[in-house]
Design a protein around this motif. Structure first.
Motif, PDB file in Angstrom:
ATOM      1  N   LEU A  86     143.238  58.675 -16.122  1.00 40.32           N
ATOM      2  CA  LEU A  86     142.361  58.735 -14.951  1.00 40.32           C
ATOM      3  C   LEU A  86     140.923  58.845 -15.452  1.00 40.32           C
ATOM      4  O   LEU A  86     140.465  59.917 -15.839  1.00 40.32           O
ATOM      5  CB  LEU A  86     142.734  59.932 -14.073  1.00 40.32           C
ATOM      6  CG  LEU A  86     144.218  60.006 -13.687  1.00 40.32           C
ATOM      7  CD1 LEU A  86     144.496  61.245 -12.869  1.00 40.32           C
ATOM      8  CD2 LEU A  86     144.642  58.755 -12.948  1.00 40.32           C
ATOM      9  N   GLY A 115     137.544  58.899 -14.491  1.00 39.05           N
ATOM     10  CA  GLY A 115     136.594  59.055 -13.405  1.00 39.05           C
ATOM     11  C   GLY A 115     136.877  60.340 -12.654  1.00 39.05           C
ATOM     12  O   GLY A 115     137.824  61.072 -12.962  1.00 39.05           O
ATOM     13  N   ILE A 156     138.064  62.230  -9.364  1.00 39.11           N
ATOM     14  CA  ILE A 156     138.885  61.998  -8.179  1.00 39.11           C
ATOM     15  C   ILE A 156     138.209  62.646  -6.972  1.00 39.11           C
ATOM     16  O   ILE A 156     137.814  63.814  -7.014  1.00 39.11           O
ATOM     17  CB  ILE A 156     140.296  62.575  -8.371  1.00 39.11           C
ATOM     18  CG1 ILE A 156     140.981  61.897  -9.572  1.00 39.11           C
ATOM     19  CG2 ILE A 156     141.132  62.385  -7.107  1.00 39.11           C
ATOM     20  CD1 ILE A 156     142.314  62.518  -9.933  1.00 39.11           C
ATOM     21  N   ASP A 157     138.078  61.894  -5.917  1.00 40.41           N
ATOM     22  CA  ASP A 157     137.416  62.391  -4.713  1.00 40.41           C
ATOM     23  C   ASP A 157     138.264  63.481  -4.048  1.00 40.41           C
ATOM     24  O   ASP A 157     139.452  63.293  -3.793  1.00 40.41           O
ATOM     25  CB  ASP A 157     137.190  61.232  -3.736  1.00 40.41           C
ATOM     26  CG  ASP A 157     136.309  61.625  -2.555  1.00 40.41           C
ATOM     27  OD1 ASP A 157     135.694  62.703  -2.601  1.00 40.41           O
ATOM     28  OD2 ASP A 157     136.245  60.845  -1.588  1.00 40.41           O
ATOM     29  N   ILE A 189     137.157  58.158  -7.569  1.00 37.97           N
ATOM     30  CA  ILE A 189     138.478  57.549  -7.436  1.00 37.97           C
ATOM     31  C   ILE A 189     139.121  58.044  -6.147  1.00 37.97           C
ATOM     32  O   ILE A 189     139.215  59.252  -5.923  1.00 37.97           O
ATOM     33  CB  ILE A 189     139.379  57.901  -8.628  1.00 37.97           C
ATOM     34  CG1 ILE A 189     138.726  57.503  -9.959  1.00 37.97           C
ATOM     35  CG2 ILE A 189     140.740  57.228  -8.486  1.00 37.97           C
ATOM     36  CD1 ILE A 189     139.521  57.948 -11.179  1.00 37.97           C
ATOM     37  N   ASP A 190     139.550  57.126  -5.320  1.00 39.38           N
ATOM     38  CA  ASP A 190     140.220  57.499  -4.071  1.00 39.38           C
ATOM     39  C   ASP A 190     141.640  57.978  -4.390  1.00 39.38           C
ATOM     40  O   ASP A 190     142.427  57.230  -4.986  1.00 39.38           O
ATOM     41  CB  ASP A 190     140.275  56.293  -3.134  1.00 39.38           C
ATOM     42  CG  ASP A 190     140.848  56.650  -1.776  1.00 39.38           C
ATOM     43  OD1 ASP A 190     142.043  56.993  -1.712  1.00 39.38           O
ATOM     44  OD2 ASP A 190     140.100  56.585  -0.783  1.00 39.38           O
ATOM     45  N   ASP A 203     144.482  55.689  -3.244  1.00 37.82           N
ATOM     46  CA  ASP A 203     144.621  54.488  -4.077  1.00 37.82           C
ATOM     47  C   ASP A 203     145.333  54.819  -5.377  1.00 37.82           C
ATOM     48  O   ASP A 203     146.158  54.036  -5.872  1.00 37.82           O
ATOM     49  CB  ASP A 203     143.251  53.873  -4.364  1.00 37.82           C
ATOM     50  CG  ASP A 203     142.591  53.283  -3.126  1.00 37.82           C
ATOM     51  OD1 ASP A 203     143.308  53.045  -2.132  1.00 37.82           O
ATOM     52  OD2 ASP A 203     141.363  53.071  -3.148  1.00 37.82           O
ATOM     53  N   LEU A 204     145.010  55.980  -5.939  1.00 40.49           N
ATOM     54  CA  LEU A 204     145.711  56.423  -7.148  1.00 40.49           C
ATOM     55  C   LEU A 204     147.200  56.596  -6.891  1.00 40.49           C
ATOM     56  O   LEU A 204     148.042  56.159  -7.682  1.00 40.49           O
ATOM     57  CB  LEU A 204     145.146  57.761  -7.621  1.00 40.49           C
ATOM     58  CG  LEU A 204     143.972  57.778  -8.584  1.00 40.49           C
ATOM     59  CD1 LEU A 204     143.670  59.214  -8.981  1.00 40.49           C
ATOM     60  CD2 LEU A 204     144.243  56.937  -9.808  1.00 40.49           C
ATOM     61  N   LEU A 260     143.007  53.749 -15.178  1.00 38.90           N
ATOM     62  CA  LEU A 260     142.481  53.486 -13.846  1.00 38.90           C
ATOM     63  C   LEU A 260     141.096  54.097 -13.716  1.00 38.90           C
ATOM     64  O   LEU A 260     140.873  55.251 -14.104  1.00 38.90           O
ATOM     65  CB  LEU A 260     143.416  54.088 -12.785  1.00 38.90           C
ATOM     66  CG  LEU A 260     144.856  53.560 -12.774  1.00 38.90           C
ATOM     67  CD1 LEU A 260     145.721  54.418 -11.863  1.00 38.90           C
ATOM     68  CD2 LEU A 260     144.889  52.111 -12.317  1.00 38.90           C
ATOM     69  N   ARG A 261     140.170  53.330 -13.161  1.00 37.61           N
ATOM     70  CA  ARG A 261     138.801  53.831 -12.977  1.00 37.61           C
ATOM     71  C   ARG A 261     138.139  53.075 -11.839  1.00 37.61           C
ATOM     72  O   ARG A 261     138.521  51.937 -11.530  1.00 37.61           O
ATOM     73  CB  ARG A 261     137.985  53.646 -14.269  1.00 37.61           C
ATOM     74  CG  ARG A 261     137.824  52.191 -14.700  1.00 37.61           C
ATOM     75  CD  ARG A 261     137.062  52.087 -16.008  1.00 37.61           C
ATOM     76  NE  ARG A 261     137.733  52.757 -17.102  1.00 37.61           N
ATOM     77  CZ  ARG A 261     138.721  52.208 -17.829  1.00 37.61           C
ATOM     78  NH1 ARG A 261     139.149  50.974 -17.569  1.00 37.61           N
ATOM     79  NH2 ARG A 261     139.279  52.873 -18.800  1.00 37.61           N
ATOM     80  N   PRO A 262     137.103  53.666 -11.227  1.00 41.08           N
ATOM     81  CA  PRO A 262     136.344  52.924 -10.215  1.00 41.08           C
ATOM     82  C   PRO A 262     135.571  51.778 -10.879  1.00 41.08           C
ATOM     83  O   PRO A 262     135.256  51.842 -12.074  1.00 41.08           O
ATOM     84  CB  PRO A 262     135.377  53.978  -9.648  1.00 41.08           C
ATOM     85  CG  PRO A 262     135.760  55.271 -10.218  1.00 41.08           C
ATOM     86  CD  PRO A 262     136.605  55.029 -11.421  1.00 41.08           C
ATOM     87  N   GLU A 288     132.509  52.727 -12.947  1.00 40.99           N
ATOM     88  CA  GLU A 288     132.613  53.594 -14.115  1.00 40.99           C
ATOM     89  C   GLU A 288     132.398  52.792 -15.397  1.00 40.99           C
ATOM     90  O   GLU A 288     133.046  51.762 -15.618  1.00 40.99           O
ATOM     91  CB  GLU A 288     133.988  54.259 -14.142  1.00 40.99           C
ATOM     92  CG  GLU A 288     134.157  55.339 -15.185  1.00 40.99           C
ATOM     93  CD  GLU A 288     133.491  56.637 -14.778  1.00 40.99           C
ATOM     94  OE1 GLU A 288     133.333  57.504 -15.662  1.00 40.99           O
ATOM     95  OE2 GLU A 288     133.166  56.811 -13.587  1.00 40.99           O
TER      96      GLU A 288
END
Length: 230
Positions: free
Chosen positions: A176, A178, A180-181, A197-198, A201-202, A223-225, A228
């Motif tokens: 991960l 980024g 996480i929101d 990161i939503d 979506d994750l 996984l990243r926005p 990023e």
């Protein structure tokens, strides 16, 4: 005979089921017709079956996992998502804090894996998914305690994959990269939420990872926005 609740195609365990990704995973597994069960270190009202347990305590972890498997059978999906973040200069970080990070993220994974992997093999397989971080592959300044544990967790996951994938359990490590929101993240960071990161979506990515056919299993997924840098 142990079985999942009526109308469910088995069950899924989320170890580290707090706000953010943990909650999103419970929701996604529930939508996938699995009985979603969360485990947290402190009390949490997730709307799903929830258990308070320190998974770094071997006896407590074995007791909880044994009771769940006795009730529902082996899980179809296990998501190990526990975390303890320490950000401070190395010389100000105590040995106790190093150990706490390791116990929270690595020893807990050892106990969960020892409790579920063999039953999953006997039941025909499943998915064991582990949440990593940028610190799993790059130790940054002031992240020594966090990075040493995340590096160890990545190595553990690789070893589990090589031992248990031939027996039918898909073991995957998710990097991960980024922030996480979550409400907590918005308190701590000034970053625009659109660059975080939503968690939903994750959770969808974890779900798709768990559903991969055995001829095309991913072991490590980063996984990243899109904003990023890497």
């Amino acid at each position: 005979m142990s079985e999942a609740p009526h109308g469910r195609n088995g069950w899924a365990l989320v170890a580290g089921a707090g706000p953010g990704l943990g909650q999103a995973l419970l929701q996604r597994f529930d939508r996938g017709q699995l009985h979603a069960v969360g485990v947290t270190r402190s009390a949490a009202d997730s709307g799903f079956e929830s258990h308070r347990c320190d998974l770094s305590d071997g006896a407590k972890a074995a007791d909880l996992l044994g009771r769940l498997i006795e009730s529902y059978g082996p899980p179809k999906i296990v998501a190990h998502n526990t975390a303890q973040l320490v950000i401070q200069p190395f010389l100000e970080t105590t040995p106790t804090e190093f150990e706490q990070c390791w116990r929270s993220m690595v020893l807990s994974a050892v106990h969960v894996a020892q409790g579920v992997l063999q039953p999953m093999v006997r039941a025909g397989g499943g998915s064991f998914l582990v949440s990593g971080a940028t610190a799993s592959i790059r130790g940054g300044a002031r992240f020594a305690a966090f990075a040493q544990a995340k590096f160890a967790l990545r190595g553990l996951t690789q070893s589990l994959a090589r031992e248990f994938q031939p027996a039918g359990v898909h073991v995957a490590h998710v990097l991960l990269d980024g922030i996480i929101d979550s409400p907590r993240s918005r308190e701590l960071h000034t970053l625009d939420p659109s660059k975080m990161i939503d968690p939903d979506d994750l959770a969808e990515a974890y779900w798709q990872l768990a559903r991969q056919p055995s001829t095309t299993w991913t072991h490590e997924l980063d996984l990243r926005p899109r904003t990023e840098s890497f």
